[in-house]
Design an enzyme around this catalytic site. Structure first.
Site, PDB file in Angstrom:
ATOM      1  N   ASP A  83     -42.633  20.673 -24.399  1.00 57.34           N
ATOM      2  CA  ASP A  83     -43.498  19.617 -23.867  1.00 57.34           C
ATOM      3  C   ASP A  83     -44.185  18.891 -25.036  1.00 57.34           C
ATOM      4  O   ASP A  83     -44.698  19.520 -25.959  1.00 57.34           O
ATOM      5  CB  ASP A  83     -44.553  20.286 -22.954  1.00 57.34           C
ATOM      6  CG  ASP A  83     -45.327  19.301 -22.112  1.00 57.34           C
ATOM      7  OD1 ASP A  83     -44.813  18.195 -21.849  1.00 57.34           O
ATOM      8  OD2 ASP A  83     -46.453  19.651 -21.692  1.00 57.34           O
ATOM      9  N   HIS A 198     -53.632  13.839 -18.383  1.00 55.99           N
ATOM     10  CA  HIS A 198     -53.659  15.309 -18.356  1.00 55.99           C
ATOM     11  C   HIS A 198     -55.035  15.829 -17.944  1.00 55.99           C
ATOM     12  O   HIS A 198     -56.031  15.127 -18.077  1.00 55.99           O
ATOM     13  CB  HIS A 198     -53.325  15.869 -19.750  1.00 55.99           C
ATOM     14  CG  HIS A 198     -51.919  15.589 -20.176  1.00 55.99           C
ATOM     15  ND1 HIS A 198     -51.579  15.240 -21.447  1.00 55.99           N
ATOM     16  CD2 HIS A 198     -50.758  15.609 -19.482  1.00 55.99           C
ATOM     17  CE1 HIS A 198     -50.265  15.070 -21.538  1.00 55.99           C
ATOM     18  NE2 HIS A 198     -49.737  15.287 -20.351  1.00 55.99           N
ATOM     19  N   ASN A 275     -44.559  16.953 -14.146  1.00 49.98           N
ATOM     20  CA  ASN A 275     -45.238  17.913 -15.021  1.00 49.98           C
ATOM     21  C   ASN A 275     -46.544  18.421 -14.413  1.00 49.98           C
ATOM     22  O   ASN A 275     -47.427  17.636 -14.052  1.00 49.98           O
ATOM     23  CB  ASN A 275     -45.562  17.240 -16.359  1.00 49.98           C
ATOM     24  CG  ASN A 275     -44.357  17.119 -17.252  1.00 49.98           C
ATOM     25  OD1 ASN A 275     -43.225  17.226 -16.788  1.00 49.98           O
ATOM     26  ND2 ASN A 275     -44.584  16.906 -18.522  1.00 49.98           N
TER      27      ASN A 275
HETATM   28  P1  13P Z   1     -51.545  18.113 -15.659  1.00 54.61           P
HETATM   29  O1  13P Z   1     -52.699  18.280 -16.611  1.00 54.61           O
HETATM   30  O2  13P Z   1     -51.845  17.065 -14.627  1.00 54.61           O
HETATM   31  O3  13P Z   1     -51.131  19.378 -15.039  1.00 54.61           O
HETATM   32  O4  13P Z   1     -50.297  17.547 -16.496  1.00 54.61           O
HETATM   33  C1  13P Z   1     -49.523  18.400 -17.287  1.00 54.61           C
HETATM   34  C2  13P Z   1     -48.571  17.647 -18.143  1.00 54.61           C
HETATM   35  O5  13P Z   1     -48.322  16.464 -18.004  1.00 54.61           O
HETATM   36  C3  13P Z   1     -47.929  18.417 -19.216  1.00 54.61           C
HETATM   37  O6  13P Z   1     -47.113  17.614 -20.032  1.00 54.61           O
HETATM   38  O1  G3H Z   2     -49.544  18.410 -22.354  1.00 50.36           O
HETATM   39  C1  G3H Z   2     -50.402  18.905 -21.645  1.00 50.36           C
HETATM   40  C2  G3H Z   2     -50.303  20.258 -21.102  1.00 50.36           C
HETATM   41  O2  G3H Z   2     -51.276  20.433 -20.118  1.00 50.36           O
HETATM   42  C3  G3H Z   2     -50.366  21.306 -22.175  1.00 50.36           C
HETATM   43  O3  G3H Z   2     -51.652  21.566 -22.569  1.00 50.36           O
HETATM   44  O4  G3H Z   2     -51.660  21.604 -25.076  1.00 50.36           O
HETATM   45  O5  G3H Z   2     -53.358  22.894 -23.758  1.00 50.36           O
HETATM   46  O6  G3H Z   2     -51.003  23.651 -23.823  1.00 50.36           O
HETATM   47  P1  G3H Z   2     -51.929  22.478 -23.884  1.00 50.36           P
HETATM   48 ZN    ZN Z   3     -47.774  15.677 -20.426  1.00 51.00          ZN
END
Ligand code: 13P
Ligand code: G3H
Ligand code: ZN
Length: 359
Positions: A83, A198, A275
């Site tokens: 990701d 996010h 996601n």
């Molecule tokens: P959320 O924070 O809405 O769950 O989105 C997660 C996301 O886009 C991770 O790439």
């Molecule tokens: O990209 C957003 C996801 O919620 C991942 O979050 O970087 O805290 O693992 P994180």
């Molecule tokens: Zn994302």
């Protein structure tokens, strides 16, 4: 072993008109919760790890866990996805650790904060796509910057996300530019910006078309009918989870996420990967709080983690079912990476490009 590429899985989803939730993980309990849910409803799975997750859990731990999950659940096609990769090194090390798919997020510079130019985004994404395709792995790119149409700001949660003010031009993916981007980069899936962000604090009210621009997705899909679209920031932030958290000592201000019905509408217009991280975090955290407050003498971590895992499992199953993903795992015959690589090399997977040229 049934590790599948993102491209093969999303091609299947497009053929059968469903969407696949992509759940973020950081630990074993989250991995098991997703796979238990998938097994219970016969859904193919996308598990994704952020750079933060890789740093938290260690690459070796994560990659061996993915192998273990694939072995424990041999009938569930499992796509292991990076990701928000920020550069070539992040993407290539992910592939080296057994990921079958990577996101090269060139909408931001490698610092994960500064919006990048279009040319930079094209160059980075095309370069990663060329390398990943050579070994059969898939690539997701992003065009447009995630952030709130209400506040005009991105989010910089956990070290990833645009900093500072953003214009609507940046916050909404341009459909014409999307065609050019897909043609030039040869991505397998395209993440778009439509007002989602996010984290839990996406909208201050139940979103309407002014702040959640689903019409942008429809316009992109019209121009790129064969391109798999990806919605980031797609947690629904369920009221009931906010209520559990707050009734056991939490102090989450009232907030709104992306309604599941809007995601289902997106799936009708080419969205294939959705996601979700925040909802899973909330489902687990709600149970941690509940156990901590209801049984103050408890100190066995399993007594916290088991109900948390069960709550996440139930949430994942609801999403598999709502997105039409349930019932599809057993319909997929997983293609090995070598065969995917051969198909990229012979141009057999260039249909997205051909379709966008024709549009
Ligand atoms: P959320 O924070 O809405 O769950 O989105 C997660 C996301 O886009 C991770 O790439
Ligand atoms: O990209 C957003 C996801 O919620 C991942 O979050 O970087 O805290 O693992 P994180
Ligand atoms: Zn994302």
């Amino acid at each position: 072993m049934a590790k599948i590429t993102l491209r093969q899985l999303l091609d299947h989803a497009a053929e059968r008109d469903y969407g696949v939730p992509a759940f973020n993980i950081n630990n074993m309990e989250q991995g098991l919760a997703i796979m238990q849910a998938a097994k219970a409803c016969d859904a193919p799975v996308i598990i994704q790890a952020s750079r933060g997750a890789r740093a938290y859990a260690h690459d070796i731990m994560l990659s061996k866990m993915m192998e273990a999950l694939a072995e424990i659940y041999p009938d569930i096609p499992l796509c292991v996805h990076q990701d928000h990769g920020n550069n070539e090194a992040t993407c290539l090390t992910a592939i080296r650790h057994g990921f079958t798919s990577v996101m090269m997020d060139g909408s931001l510079l490698a610092d994960g904060k500064t919006p990048a130019s279009y040319d930079y985004n094209v160059e980075m994404t095309a370069s990663v796509a060329e390398m990943a395709h050579a070994v059969g792995a898939s690539v997701e790119g992003e065009l447009g910057v995630l952030g709130s149409l209400e506040s005009g700001h991105g989010e910089a949660e956990d070290g990833h996300g645009a900093e500072g003010a953003l214009s609507h031009d940046q916050l909404l993916t341009d459909p014409e530019q999307a065609v050019d981007f897909v043609m030039q980069t040869k991505v397998d899936a395209l993440a778009i910006a439509c007002g989602t962000s996010h984290g839990a604090y996406k909208f201050s009210r139940r979103p309407d078309g002014d702040i959640l621009a689903m019409h942008v997705i429809e316009a992109i899909h019209q121009k790129l009918p064969n391109t798999h679209l990806v919605m980031h920031g797609s947690s629904s932030v369920p009221q009931e989870l906010q209520d559990i958290i707050n009734s056991y000592g939490g102090e989450m201000p009232q907030t709104f996420g992306v309604p599941v019905e809007e995601i289902v509408r997106g799936i009708r217009h080419g969205v294939r990967k959705i996601n979700i991280d925040t909802d899973c975090r909330m489902a687990m955290a709600a149970q941690f709080r509940k156990v901590a407050v209801s049984n103050r003498a408890e100190f066995d971590p399993r007594k916290f983690l088991k109900p948390a895992m069960d709550a996440m499992r139930d949430l994942c199953r609801e999403r598999f079912e709502a997105f039409g993903c349930a019932g599809n795992a057993s319909r997929i015959k997983v293609m090995p990476l070598d065969e995917m690589a051969r198909r990229y090399a012979t141009g057999l997977l260039d249909t997205q490009v051909a379709a966008s040229r024709a549009a």
